[in-house]
Design a protein around this motif. Structure first.
Motif, mmCIF file in Angstrom:
data_model
loop_
_atom_site.group_PDB
_atom_site.id
_atom_site.type_symbol
_atom_site.label_atom_id
_atom_site.label_comp_id
_atom_site.label_asym_id
_atom_site.label_seq_id
_atom_site.Cartn_x
_atom_site.Cartn_y
_atom_site.Cartn_z
ATOM 1 N N THR A 524 0.865 -1.169 0.000
ATOM 2 C CA THR A 524 0.000 0.000 0.000
ATOM 3 C C THR A 524 0.901 1.217 0.000
ATOM 4 O O THR A 524 2.042 1.151 0.472
ATOM 5 C CB THR A 524 -0.986 0.001 1.185
ATOM 6 O OG1 THR A 524 -1.867 1.116 1.037
ATOM 7 C CG2 THR A 524 -0.270 0.120 2.517
ATOM 8 N N TYR A 525 0.414 2.293 -0.567
ATOM 9 C CA TYR A 525 1.251 3.483 -0.694
ATOM 10 C C TYR A 525 0.703 4.587 0.198
ATOM 11 O O TYR A 525 -0.492 4.901 0.158
ATOM 12 C CB TYR A 525 1.288 3.938 -2.154
ATOM 13 C CG TYR A 525 2.021 5.250 -2.371
ATOM 14 C CD1 TYR A 525 3.399 5.350 -2.141
ATOM 15 C CD2 TYR A 525 1.343 6.390 -2.784
ATOM 16 C CE1 TYR A 525 4.059 6.547 -2.321
ATOM 17 C CE2 TYR A 525 2.008 7.589 -2.971
ATOM 18 C CZ TYR A 525 3.368 7.658 -2.732
ATOM 19 O OH TYR A 525 4.027 8.860 -2.906
ATOM 20 N N HIS A 526 1.595 5.139 1.018
ATOM 21 C CA HIS A 526 1.213 6.242 1.907
ATOM 22 C C HIS A 526 1.648 7.551 1.245
ATOM 23 O O HIS A 526 2.839 7.778 1.043
ATOM 24 C CB HIS A 526 1.894 6.053 3.269
ATOM 25 C CG HIS A 526 1.894 7.286 4.125
ATOM 26 N ND1 HIS A 526 0.784 7.699 4.813
ATOM 27 C CD2 HIS A 526 2.850 8.201 4.381
ATOM 28 C CE1 HIS A 526 1.074 8.817 5.468
ATOM 29 N NE2 HIS A 526 2.322 9.147 5.220
ATOM 30 N N ASP A 527 0.690 8.393 0.897
ATOM 31 C CA ASP A 527 1.019 9.651 0.229
ATOM 32 C C ASP A 527 1.576 10.660 1.223
ATOM 33 O O ASP A 527 0.925 10.962 2.225
ATOM 34 C CB ASP A 527 -0.245 10.266 -0.383
ATOM 35 C CG ASP A 527 -0.696 9.540 -1.615
ATOM 36 O OD1 ASP A 527 -0.230 9.876 -2.697
ATOM 37 O OD2 ASP A 527 -1.526 8.608 -1.471
ATOM 38 N N ARG A 542 2.504 5.771 -7.838
ATOM 39 C CA ARG A 542 1.652 4.593 -8.061
ATOM 40 C C ARG A 542 2.029 3.909 -9.373
ATOM 41 O O ARG A 542 2.082 2.679 -9.444
ATOM 42 C CB ARG A 542 0.183 5.013 -8.053
ATOM 43 C CG ARG A 542 -0.279 5.373 -6.652
ATOM 44 C CD ARG A 542 -1.748 5.727 -6.597
ATOM 45 N NE ARG A 542 -2.202 5.776 -5.212
ATOM 46 C CZ ARG A 542 -1.977 6.766 -4.382
ATOM 47 N NH1 ARG A 542 -1.309 7.823 -4.792
ATOM 48 N NH2 ARG A 542 -2.397 6.731 -3.128
ATOM 49 N N GLU A 554 -5.250 0.203 -1.902
ATOM 50 C CA GLU A 554 -5.372 1.597 -1.472
ATOM 51 C C GLU A 554 -6.024 1.671 -0.099
ATOM 52 O O GLU A 554 -6.959 0.926 0.208
ATOM 53 C CB GLU A 554 -6.198 2.394 -2.480
ATOM 54 C CG GLU A 554 -5.469 2.687 -3.779
ATOM 55 C CD GLU A 554 -4.266 3.618 -3.610
ATOM 56 O OE1 GLU A 554 -4.096 4.226 -2.534
ATOM 57 O OE2 GLU A 554 -3.478 3.725 -4.577
ATOM 58 N N SER A 558 -6.371 8.156 0.894
ATOM 59 C CA SER A 558 -5.170 8.125 0.063
ATOM 60 C C SER A 558 -5.227 9.273 -0.929
ATOM 61 O O SER A 558 -6.219 10.011 -0.996
ATOM 62 C CB SER A 558 -5.071 6.792 -0.669
ATOM 63 O OG SER A 558 -6.173 6.654 -1.537
ATOM 64 N N SER A 562 -5.145 11.877 1.699
ATOM 65 C CA SER A 562 -4.388 10.972 2.560
ATOM 66 C C SER A 562 -4.278 11.539 3.975
ATOM 67 O O SER A 562 -4.469 12.727 4.195
ATOM 68 C CB SER A 562 -3.001 10.810 1.955
ATOM 69 O OG SER A 562 -2.163 10.144 2.837
#
Lengths: 649, 257
Positions: A524-527, A542, A554, A558, A562
């Motif tokens: 998962t991507y943390h902005d 991404r 997600e 986000s 986020s």
């Protein structure tokens, strides 16, 4: 004579009352500092700003937009139509009254939807008190107006009943108009004026880069007073902005400090700032209190200090903010909370020296050695011993100038930077670093209100950068990116600044590096706030993660919405205690996705999320993941099976 | 109580840039408790570092400009003698406890006490006015966290210990508002000071390679016993007694060479 014939005069009376009431606020706004406003452009842009920008935000909460469109639309339509009712010929038409009745019916439908948000129990983020009574007034006004107009449309069969219905409608209508000074209906007039005279008109220009509307403005260090102490120190359109608040509480719901139990609620703060100029709250504030609320004296006035234990806002409230801008992003009234907080901090720091002791430490280091960690500048490149890290002083020019930032002094940040440097070398990028000539960008000083230190560093850095030739600045730190890209132009340095996630995505897309697939891993991507919300860059990281074949999940919060890691704005330095820690909350959201790894793109986020104890997903910078994939590609012959063994146990 | 804080020419330990010594910033904090408008004095070629003292709470700063490498002591002593003879004489002079500049010795407070004939108290961590008019109660920091409360008659010179309360945070606006008064050194009548202090000794010291030394903590105590109190011994005798003491306690173990 029918009761309906008085409805137009009721509207006239309501407008007069509202004018007197809002006039009292206008007198207060005039006490603010002057601001340059392009009224023509603002007025022309008002319909678009309202119908597109405001509606876009309101519409994120469907129950709010479904409630507000008919209520406000019906109210404006009914009042507008009733204006024509002053012409006797029109007032004689039964069709006209049918139209008026229809407008009131639309409004009444909206009020029913609004009431459902508040009764039997209001949404937790909404304010109670007068806000809770608002649908009652609106409902009585709409129902009374509807029935009176309906009777008129039917030929006025029951004159006595029509008068009986008119009086409650008149009372509710006048009560509504009376709340335009300090009550709920103020948001309509102040809000519309705020859209016209907005202090950051660039934010409505969707073609312009987002960073142009989010950078802080330089402060005149020669001014008599530095920063904002009392309401009169704000520009008048900032005072207007505070009055525009509808207390919908979306900012509060998004605020990481509020969630962590620190004594900050953006809604409460804006309500306090609006109340401060009028001498305090007209009625008790009826929203959620500041978590773990501090004792305050409560004195207020146009010329009374706002932030002090005796004033309306406790200093701890001010220092809890992470400047993540989540409140600004969520605000349907386009209020700029963070600007107000930074203005107030500037006064506290530069005029009073009233800064939390722990936050004074990095500022003292800034004054001593230009680096908040108190490390010598020449040690910045020590971590890269053994790596090929060219210095621009030896080359004179380079295509890409790598801005290392504070991460170079931190063991964890160094791992990210090493991965980035190795990738750049593998891709054959012509890059160089400033080495010992790189001072800190000054982000932390500026967010802590020390504008003098920030401006000194900005000027020194611009001067250093002017000595060398390079096409772009590359950095792995979104805070440095934001400051250099959006805040240095005011000091004569305009640069093409690129974040490492965007740069690496370019390298991968153009085939200059060939990473192997890391398929089989969930991520998962943390902005980072300063990349996503401040600069609108949410796609490149991404795209890069997807190019690595990772299964991306997600989080509920986000992209531009986020949630902050808690590391910005000097909040970790000020360290105001709360019930829990912001990174713990964020890590909880990360865990909810079930991803084994969280990809980050900011050294602050890395540090905050890695500080979470217990069993948790692995924290990896995007650059580290890419380097891992490149190395995996080198070990395997081309076309081999995906590197499944990289899946962590 | 009129208080003057003496500001040295300290360098930042990391960058080497002139800055305000933290000890002196702490001294300003102590002074602010006694005097609403504490004043500062700096003697040296530039006030670049010392002017930050205004941001930490000094309300005024006198700067006497001297040339690079010149001994500041005569100018300091002259300025303070003037002040002491003025109509509002200062009662307390605060200094840092050590030099933090390149060639500073940290001995100025002692030489100054000698030149002005004032008592000196070392390592203050807390200062408040005494019950009797014209006295001062000072808490001194001793080794191993011990504290000693001393009452002295004013005027007095005191050096400040690092364990004093932390300094007030720096405020840029306060520095901007503070009054900076520049004086030329030749306008200050130099006070007579002992001859050896006026010639700075540069580069005459001997350099020795580093070697591990036994830890002082092991045996040394916080206070000296009465049996090794010697009043007015001959210098040679004093040196012999000190060496004997150090060897007795295992601090020096290198024989009699």
């Amino acid at each position: 004579m029918t009761a309906a014939a008085f409805l137009p005069w009721l509207v006239v009376a309501m407008l007069l009352v509202a004018a007197v009431q809002i006039g009292r606020r206008v007198m207060l706004w005039r006490a603010g500092k002057p601001a340059t406003i392009d009224w023509i452009v603002g007025l022309k842009a008002l319909p678009k700003r309202y119908l597109v920008d405001v509606h876009h935000v309101v519409d994120r909460d469907k129950s709010a937009s479904r409630m507000h469109v008919p209520t406000a639309g019906g109210l404006v339509l009914a009042c507008g139509l009733l204006g024509f009712g002053l012409v006797p010929a029109i007032a004689a038409s039964r069709l006209y009254w049918a139209l008026v009745a229809l407008a009131f019916l639309i409004m009444a439908a909206g009020v029913v939807l609004e009431a459902r948000r508040r009764y039997p129990r209001a949404l937790p983020r909404l304010s109670l008190g007068r806000w809770q009574r608002l649908p009652v007034y609106l409902g009585v006004f709409a129902a009374g107006g509807f029935l009176t107009a309906l009777l008129a449309a039917l030929g006025n069969p029951l004159p006595a009943l029509s008068f009986l219905l008119f009086f409650p409608a008149a009372a509710a209508g006048l009560a509504l108009a009376a709340t335009t000074a300090s009550g709920p209906m103020r948001h309509a007039l102040a809000g519309a004026t705020h859209l016209v005279a907005h202090p950051r008109p660039r934010r409505f220009d969707h073609e312009a880069p987002k960073g142009e509307a989010t950078g802080l403005r330089p402060l005149d260090l020669e001014a008599d007073k530095l920063g904002a102490e009392m309401p009169t120190d704000f520009a008048w359109n900032r005072l207007l902005a505070f009055d525009a608040c509808v207390q919908c509480g979306r900012c509060e719901a998004a605020c990481p400090a509020f969630a962590a139990g620190q004594p900050l609620s953006p809604k409460h703060l804006i309500a306090d700032l609006a109340a401060a100029s009028g001498g305090g709250h007209a009625r008790t504030y009826a929203g959620n209190p500041y978590p773990n609320e501090r004792q305050i004296g409560g004195t207020a006035g146009l010329h009374t200090p706002i932030v002090s234990p005796d004033g309306l806002v406790h200093p701890d409230t001010l220092w809890s903010c992470t400047t993540c801008r989540a409140c600004v992003e969520e605000c349907p009234m386009m209020i700029e909370h963070v600007d107000a907080i930074v203005d107030l901090r500037r006064f506290q720091t530069m005029e009073l020296g009233a800064i939390p002791m722990k936050a004074e430490e990095p500022l003292a280091h800034y004054r001593g050695c230009d680096e908040p960690s108190g490390r010598p500048l020449f040690e910045r490149t020590d971590f890269a011993a053994g790596l090929s890290l060219p210095r621009i002083v030896e080359k004179g020019e380079a295509e890409v100038l790598l801005w290392l930032g504070q991460a170079a002094y931190d063991l964890r940040g160094q791992r990210t930077l090493k991965a980035l440097i190795q990738t750049l070398n593998a891709a054959g990028v012509d890059f160089a670093v400033l080495g010992g000539q790189e001072r800190d960008c000054g982000d932390l000083a500026r967010r802590l209100g020390d504008e003098a230190t920030f401006q000194r560093l900005a000027k020194a850095n611009v001067e250093t950068l002017s000595r060398y030739r390079f096409a772009r600045i590359l950095t792995a730190d979104p805070h440095a990116l934001h400051v250099i890209r959006n805040e240095y132009p005011a000091f004569g340095g305009t640069y093409d600044v690129v974040h490492h996630t965007a740069f690496l995505a370019e390298l991968v897309a153009s085939g200059r590096v060939t990473p192997a697939s890391l398929a089989g891993r969930t991520i998962t991507y943390h902005d980072p706030c300063y990349l996503g919300r401040y600069n609108g860059e949410v796609e490149a990281p991404r795209a890069l993660l997807d190019a690595l074949g990772l299964e991306r999940r997600e989080m509920a919060r986000s992209g531009k919405r986020s949630m902050c890691c808690g590391g910005g704005g000097g909040a970790p330095s000020a360290d105001i205690p709360g019930d829990t820690r912001i990174p713990d909350i964020r890590m909880g959201q990360i865990k909810d996705t079930g991803a084994k790894t969280v990809a980050v793109a900011c050294p602050q986020c890395t540090a905050m999320l890695e500080g979470v104890t217990g069993e948790r997903p692995e924290v990896k910078d995007v650059a580290e993941l890419l380097w891992e994939a490149i190395e995996a590609g080198r070990r395997k012959p081309a076309g081999a099976a995906p590197a499944r063994e990289l899946q962590p146990a | 109580m009129k208080t003057i804080v003496l500001l040295s020419e300290a360098n930042d330990p990391i960058s080497g840039r002139p800055h305000l010594s933290r000890l002196e910033a702490q001294a300003i904090g102590l002074a602010a408790n006694l005097d609403k408008t504490p004043q500062g004095l700096h003697v040296g070629p530039s006030e670049e570092g010392a002017s930050a003292a205004l941001g930490h709470g000094l309300s005024g700063l006198d700067v006497v400009e001297t040339s690079v490498g010149e001994d500041p002591l005569p100018a300091i002593a002259g300025f303070l003698k003037n002040a002491l003879n003025g109509n509002e004489p200062p009662a307390l002079f605060l200094c840092g406890r050590r030099g933090e500049g390149g060639l500073e010795t940290g001995i100025v407070p002692y030489l100054l006490a000698e030149a002005l004939d004032l008592p000196i108290l070392a390592d203050a961590v807390a200062i408040r006015p005494g019950e009797v008019q014209g006295t001062l109660v000072v808490d001194q920091a001793m080794a191993k966290g011990a504290r000693r409360r001393v009452t002295v008659r004013l005027p007095v010179i005191a050096t400040v210990h690092a364990l004093a309360p932390p300094p007030q945070p720096f405020a840029y606006g306060r520095m901007r508002r503070g009054e900076l008064r520049r004086h030329r050194a030749d306008m200050i009548p130099a006070a007579a000071t002992s001859a050896e202090s006026t010639t700075p000794v540069v580069g005459s010291h001997e350099e020795r390679p580093h070697r591990a030394r036994p830890k002082l903590m092991r045996t040394s105590g916080t206070s000296a016993g009465s049996h090794n109190l010697h009043v007015g011994p001959e210098p040679d005798e004093a040196a012999r007694l000190i060496l004997a003491y150090l060897e007795e306690n295992g601090i020096r173990r290198y024989g009699n060479d």
